[in-house]
Design a protein around this motif. Structure first.
Motif, PDB file in Angstrom:
ATOM      1  N   ALA A   1       0.837  -1.201   0.000  1.00  0.00           N
ATOM      2  CA  ALA A   1       0.000   0.000   0.000  1.00  0.00           C
ATOM      3  C   ALA A   1       0.870   1.247   0.000  1.00  0.00           C
ATOM      4  O   ALA A   1       1.856   1.336   0.725  1.00  0.00           O
ATOM      5  N   GLY A   2       0.498   2.191  -0.853  1.00  0.00           N
ATOM      6  CA  GLY A   2       1.251   3.442  -0.985  1.00  0.00           C
ATOM      7  C   GLY A   2       2.158   3.473  -2.191  1.00  0.00           C
ATOM      8  O   GLY A   2       2.557   4.553  -2.646  1.00  0.00           O
ATOM      9  N   ASP A   3       2.497   2.297  -2.741  1.00  0.00           N
ATOM     10  CA  ASP A   3       3.352   2.248  -3.931  1.00  0.00           C
ATOM     11  C   ASP A   3       2.577   2.718  -5.159  1.00  0.00           C
ATOM     12  O   ASP A   3       1.370   2.510  -5.269  1.00  0.00           O
ATOM     13  N   PHE A   4       3.293   3.335  -6.098  1.00  0.00           N
ATOM     14  CA  PHE A   4       2.709   3.699  -7.387  1.00  0.00           C
ATOM     15  C   PHE A   4       3.112   2.646  -8.411  1.00  0.00           C
ATOM     16  O   PHE A   4       4.285   2.283  -8.507  1.00  0.00           O
ATOM     17  N   VAL A   5       2.121   2.138  -9.149  1.00  0.00           N
ATOM     18  CA  VAL A   5       2.393   1.050 -10.081  1.00  0.00           C
ATOM     19  C   VAL A   5       1.700   1.303 -11.416  1.00  0.00           C
ATOM     20  O   VAL A   5       0.651   1.944 -11.483  1.00  0.00           O
ATOM     21  N   LEU A   6       2.327   0.809 -12.469  1.00  0.00           N
ATOM     22  CA  LEU A   6       1.687   0.732 -13.772  1.00  0.00           C
ATOM     23  C   LEU A   6       1.203  -0.700 -13.917  1.00  0.00           C
ATOM     24  O   LEU A   6       2.003  -1.629 -14.023  1.00  0.00           O
ATOM     25  N   ALA A   7      -0.107  -0.876 -13.869  1.00  0.00           N
ATOM     26  CA  ALA A   7      -0.677  -2.220 -13.774  1.00  0.00           C
ATOM     27  C   ALA A   7      -1.374  -2.637 -15.054  1.00  0.00           C
ATOM     28  O   ALA A   7      -1.991  -1.808 -15.742  1.00  0.00           O
ATOM     29  N   ASN A   8      -1.301  -3.938 -15.345  1.00  0.00           N
ATOM     30  CA  ASN A   8      -2.007  -4.506 -16.488  1.00  0.00           C
ATOM     31  C   ASN A   8      -3.463  -4.772 -16.123  1.00  0.00           C
ATOM     32  O   ASN A   8      -3.749  -5.372 -15.083  1.00  0.00           O
ATOM     33  N   ILE A   9      -4.365  -4.350 -16.980  1.00  0.00           N
ATOM     34  CA  ILE A   9      -5.801  -4.480 -16.742  1.00  0.00           C
ATOM     35  C   ILE A   9      -6.308  -5.808 -17.304  1.00  0.00           C
ATOM     36  O   ILE A   9      -5.976  -6.183 -18.431  1.00  0.00           O
ATOM     37  N   ASP A  10      -7.114  -6.514 -16.500  1.00  0.00           N
ATOM     38  CA  ASP A  10      -7.686  -7.785 -16.954  1.00  0.00           C
ATOM     39  C   ASP A  10      -9.005  -7.612 -17.684  1.00  0.00           C
ATOM     40  O   ASP A  10      -9.345  -8.411 -18.554  1.00  0.00           O
ATOM     41  N   LEU A  11      -9.771  -6.589 -17.322  1.00  0.00           N
ATOM     42  CA  LEU A  11     -11.049  -6.333 -17.982  1.00  0.00           C
ATOM     43  C   LEU A  11     -11.363  -4.853 -17.902  1.00  0.00           C
ATOM     44  O   LEU A  11     -11.183  -4.228 -16.850  1.00  0.00           O
ATOM     45  N   ALA A  12     -11.833  -4.296 -19.001  1.00  0.00           N
ATOM     46  CA  ALA A  12     -12.281  -2.904 -19.051  1.00  0.00           C
ATOM     47  C   ALA A  12     -13.723  -2.874 -19.524  1.00  0.00           C
ATOM     48  O   ALA A  12     -14.090  -3.535 -20.495  1.00  0.00           O
ATOM     49  N   MET A  13     -14.548  -2.107 -18.814  1.00  0.00           N
ATOM     50  CA  MET A  13     -15.975  -2.013 -19.138  1.00  0.00           C
ATOM     51  C   MET A  13     -16.359  -0.555 -19.325  1.00  0.00           C
ATOM     52  O   MET A  13     -15.922   0.316 -18.578  1.00  0.00           O
ATOM     53  N   THR A  14     -17.181  -0.299 -20.331  1.00  0.00           N
ATOM     54  CA  THR A  14     -17.729   1.039 -20.503  1.00  0.00           C
ATOM     55  C   THR A  14     -19.171   0.926 -20.978  1.00  0.00           C
ATOM     56  O   THR A  14     -19.600  -0.133 -21.445  1.00  0.00           O
ATOM     57  N   HIS A  15     -19.923   2.017 -20.821  1.00  0.00           N
ATOM     58  CA  HIS A  15     -21.342   1.976 -21.178  1.00  0.00           C
ATOM     59  C   HIS A  15     -21.763   3.191 -21.993  1.00  0.00           C
ATOM     60  O   HIS A  15     -20.923   4.012 -22.394  1.00  0.00           O
ATOM     61  N   ASP A  16     -23.056   3.309 -22.224  1.00  0.00           N
ATOM     62  CA  ASP A  16     -23.563   4.277 -23.193  1.00  0.00           C
ATOM     63  C   ASP A  16     -23.436   5.731 -22.749  1.00  0.00           C
ATOM     64  O   ASP A  16     -23.522   6.628 -23.589  1.00  0.00           O
ATOM     65  N   ILE A  17     -23.206   5.995 -21.461  1.00  0.00           N
ATOM     66  CA  ILE A  17     -23.045   7.377 -21.014  1.00  0.00           C
ATOM     67  C   ILE A  17     -21.586   7.813 -21.090  1.00  0.00           C
ATOM     68  O   ILE A  17     -21.268   8.869 -21.631  1.00  0.00           O
ATOM     69  N   THR A  18     -20.694   6.994 -20.552  1.00  0.00           N
ATOM     70  CA  THR A  18     -19.274   7.364 -20.486  1.00  0.00           C
ATOM     71  C   THR A  18     -18.473   6.855 -21.679  1.00  0.00           C
ATOM     72  O   THR A  18     -17.379   7.344 -21.948  1.00  0.00           O
ATOM     73  N   GLY A  19     -19.009   5.871 -22.393  1.00  0.00           N
ATOM     74  CA  GLY A  19     -18.283   5.266 -23.500  1.00  0.00           C
ATOM     75  C   GLY A  19     -17.900   6.223 -24.625  1.00  0.00           C
ATOM     76  O   GLY A  19     -16.756   6.205 -25.090  1.00  0.00           O
ATOM     77  N   PRO A  20     -18.828   7.059 -25.093  1.00  0.00           N
ATOM     78  CA  PRO A  20     -18.476   7.954 -26.204  1.00  0.00           C
ATOM     79  C   PRO A  20     -17.269   8.850 -25.914  1.00  0.00           C
ATOM     80  O   PRO A  20     -16.403   9.029 -26.789  1.00  0.00           O
ATOM     81  N   LEU A  21     -17.158   9.396 -24.714  1.00  0.00           N
ATOM     82  CA  LEU A  21     -15.996  10.219 -24.361  1.00  0.00           C
ATOM     83  C   LEU A  21     -14.725   9.386 -24.362  1.00  0.00           C
ATOM     84  O   LEU A  21     -13.670   9.854 -24.803  1.00  0.00           O
ATOM     85  N   ALA A  22     -14.819   8.160 -23.861  1.00  0.00           N
ATOM     86  CA  ALA A  22     -13.654   7.276 -23.846  1.00  0.00           C
ATOM     87  C   ALA A  22     -13.206   6.940 -25.271  1.00  0.00           C
ATOM     88  O   ALA A  22     -12.003   6.910 -25.561  1.00  0.00           O
ATOM     89  N   VAL A  23     -14.162   6.704 -26.154  1.00  0.00           N
ATOM     90  CA  VAL A  23     -13.825   6.387 -27.552  1.00  0.00           C
ATOM     91  C   VAL A  23     -13.189   7.591 -28.231  1.00  0.00           C
ATOM     92  O   VAL A  23     -12.183   7.456 -28.950  1.00  0.00           O
ATOM     93  N   ASP A  24     -13.736   8.776 -28.006  1.00  0.00           N
ATOM     94  CA  ASP A  24     -13.122   9.996 -28.553  1.00  0.00           C
ATOM     95  C   ASP A  24     -11.681  10.134 -28.072  1.00  0.00           C
ATOM     96  O   ASP A  24     -10.770  10.454 -28.848  1.00  0.00           O
ATOM     97  N   GLY A  25     -11.485   9.881 -26.775  1.00  0.00           N
ATOM     98  CA  GLY A  25     -10.136   9.978 -26.210  1.00  0.00           C
ATOM     99  C   GLY A  25      -9.198   8.940 -26.791  1.00  0.00           C
ATOM    100  O   GLY A  25      -8.013   9.227 -27.038  1.00  0.00           O
ATOM    101  N   PHE A  26      -9.718   7.740 -27.039  1.00  0.00           N
ATOM    102  CA  PHE A  26      -8.909   6.689 -27.647  1.00  0.00           C
ATOM    103  C   PHE A  26      -8.392   7.127 -29.011  1.00  0.00           C
ATOM    104  O   PHE A  26      -7.201   6.968 -29.318  1.00  0.00           O
ATOM    105  N   TYR A  27      -9.270   7.694 -29.833  1.00  0.00           N
ATOM    106  CA  TYR A  27      -8.840   8.116 -31.175  1.00  0.00           C
ATOM    107  C   TYR A  27      -7.857   9.288 -31.110  1.00  0.00           C
ATOM    108  O   TYR A  27      -6.968   9.406 -31.962  1.00  0.00           O
ATOM    109  N   GLU A  28      -7.982  10.133 -30.087  1.00  0.00           N
ATOM    110  CA  GLU A  28      -6.992  11.207 -29.908  1.00  0.00           C
ATOM    111  C   GLU A  28      -5.616  10.616 -29.598  1.00  0.00           C
ATOM    112  O   GLU A  28      -4.594  11.063 -30.126  1.00  0.00           O
ATOM    113  N   ILE A  29      -5.590   9.614 -28.725  1.00  0.00           N
ATOM    114  CA  ILE A  29      -4.328   8.965 -28.373  1.00  0.00           C
ATOM    115  C   ILE A  29      -3.708   8.293 -29.597  1.00  0.00           C
ATOM    116  O   ILE A  29      -2.485   8.339 -29.807  1.00  0.00           O
ATOM    117  N   MET A  30      -4.554   7.689 -30.429  1.00  0.00           N
ATOM    118  CA  MET A  30      -4.071   6.915 -31.571  1.00  0.00           C
ATOM    119  C   MET A  30      -3.816   7.766 -32.816  1.00  0.00           C
ATOM    120  O   MET A  30      -3.399   7.235 -33.855  1.00  0.00           O
TER     121      MET A  30
END
Length: 428
Positions: free
Chosen positions: A26-55
């Motif tokens: 506890a207290g350590d900062f880590v870059l962790a691998n994600i096992d599952l990511a979930m998004t839905h119809d309210i927050t998903g569109p912003l996440a998708v827009d952000g994904f295309y900006e990153i890419m």
């Protein structure tokens, strides 16, 4: 990695150690691998827009691993506005383009469908762009909500930075009294520690009371960890967990490693005996404004809402149905029943509960978030009082900022539906 060659760890420290590939505390900062990511119809569109900006500028704009991403439509379904319809179209196209599983058949609320369909198992690190993603901690996963910007980074890389949280352990003993349920228990804990009491911490629920709970009841506990500020609400997996997962993941066998070690370092260990716990209600306008039912009995209600990712499962509907029997909804009260998923709806349908609710005068809707987020239907008007089995009662959460929302268990909701006022369900 095992506890034998490391310091004693909490289950959360173990999960972050595995996900980051090194022993952490506890207290350590880590870059962790994600096992599952979930998004839905309210927050998903912003996440998708952000994904295309990153890419942007990359020849191939592909998510890191489509098999580890799930999209659900649940907040505004069926589409209740042109804006919602536009968001749905966008996410459908993104899912098809990226070969991502999209539950585009209105399967139900994300936090019910994801575990129900076998997407989560003990030891997983799960993120969802919704604050109640902590619900999956009921299966022994470290599961937490993130913002759309963080979700965009996860879609692109499959990784996310975390500070490994400290853990508060809630040791709960005693048999819950008749018509007192895990919803009453979690409201009691939230009322005790306050809305900021577990801020950015893992709330670890333990003790004989918690071990006696079904997965449905555990989901209610984990779901509401965020209401005490928690980063996650986690329950050590056991035989109950294994049985639930074996029904969903062929050949699943529980790994006994995913528990907290003896001697693990906790920020705090809090002890409770719930043998004499009264039914609890969160009173307007904060979830930690918790009072026993005896202090608010007699409060008139205009609407009762049974549903949401907190208490919309078959077991919850069964409690309500058994209490109501063949009695009608009280005159002047609107009752909305919304199962948490299509699967739970069908269970209730086959049991005869849907017909029973309709005959009583309730309105039964298809599986979705419904009035919980105040953005679709079943909204409260100025001055109206609602009692809901959902998880938040902030001002304006379920409609007008001049309305009042109480939160309670399915039994407390059934009692209010029958009497037209907040009533101790033990008197019904």
């Amino acid at each position: 990695m095992s506890a034998n060659d490391s310091h004693p760890m909490t289950i959360s420290e173990k999960i972050f150690s595995r996900a980051s590939g090194k022993e952490v505390k506890a207290g350590d900062f880590v870059l962790a691998n994600i096992d599952l990511a979930m998004t839905h119809d309210i927050t998903g569109p912003l996440a998708v827009d952000g994904f295309y900006e990153i890419m942007e500028g990359r020849e191939e704009k592909k998510v890191w691993d489509p098999s580890k991403i799930v999209i659900l439509f649940d907040h505004q379904v069926p589409a209740d506005s042109l804006h919602a319809a536009k968001n749905h179209i966008m996410l459908r196209e993104f899912a098809q383009e990226q070969n991502i599983l999209n539950y585009d058949v209105y399967e139900g609320v994300c936090h019910q469908v994801v575990p129900e369909k076998g997407h989560v198992k003990p030891g997983d690190l799960v993120v969802g762009s919704d604050s109640h993603t902590c619900a999956y901690g009921s299966l022994g996963a470290f599961s937490t909500g993130v913002g759309s910007t963080d979700m965009a980074a996860v879609l692109a890389s499959g990784k996310l930075w975390f500070r490994v949280p400290q853990t508060i352990r809630f040791e709960v003993e005693g048999k819950l009294p008749e018509r007192v349920y895990s919803k009453d228990l979690i409201l009691h804990l939230i009322g005790d520690v306050g809305v900021e009491g577990a801020r950015y911490m893992a709330a670890e629920y333990a003790g004989s009371t918690v071990r006696s709970l079904s997965i449905s009841e555990r989901m209610t506990m984990s779901n509401m960890a965020i209401e005490m500020g928690g980063k996650a609400g986690i329950i050590e997996p056991d035989g109950v967990t294994e049985k639930y997962l074996q029904e969903r993941i062929p050949g699943y066998k529980l790994d006994p490693y995913w528990v907290s070690d003896d001697g693990a370092d906790y920020l705090d260990v809090r002890h409770y005996d719930v043998s004499n716990l009264e039914p609890q209600l969160a009173c307007p306008h904060n979830v930690d404004n918790v009072k026993p039912v005896s202090e608010v009995e007699g409060t008139k209600v205009d609407q009762v809402f049974v549903g949401s990712c907190t208490n919309g499962r078959f077991e919850d509907l069964e409690i309500v149905a058994n209490m109501m029997g063949d009695e009608p909804v009280a005159e002047g009260v609107r009752m909305l029943v919304i199962p948490a998923s299509r699967t739970e709806y069908m269970k209730a349908l086959r049991a005869g509960y849907i017909e029973q609710f309709m005959e009583a005068g309730a309105i039964v809707e298809s599986a979705c978030c419904g009035p919980c987020m105040g953005g679709s239907f079943g909204l409260l008007g100025d001055g109206e009082v609602g009692l809901a089995t959902s998880n938040r009662n902030f001002r304006g959460r379920e409609g007008s900022p001049e309305s009042f929302v109480y939160l309670g268990s399915p039994a407390t909701a059934a009692a209010a539906a029958l009497t037209g006022e907040i009533t101790d369900p033990r008197k019904i």
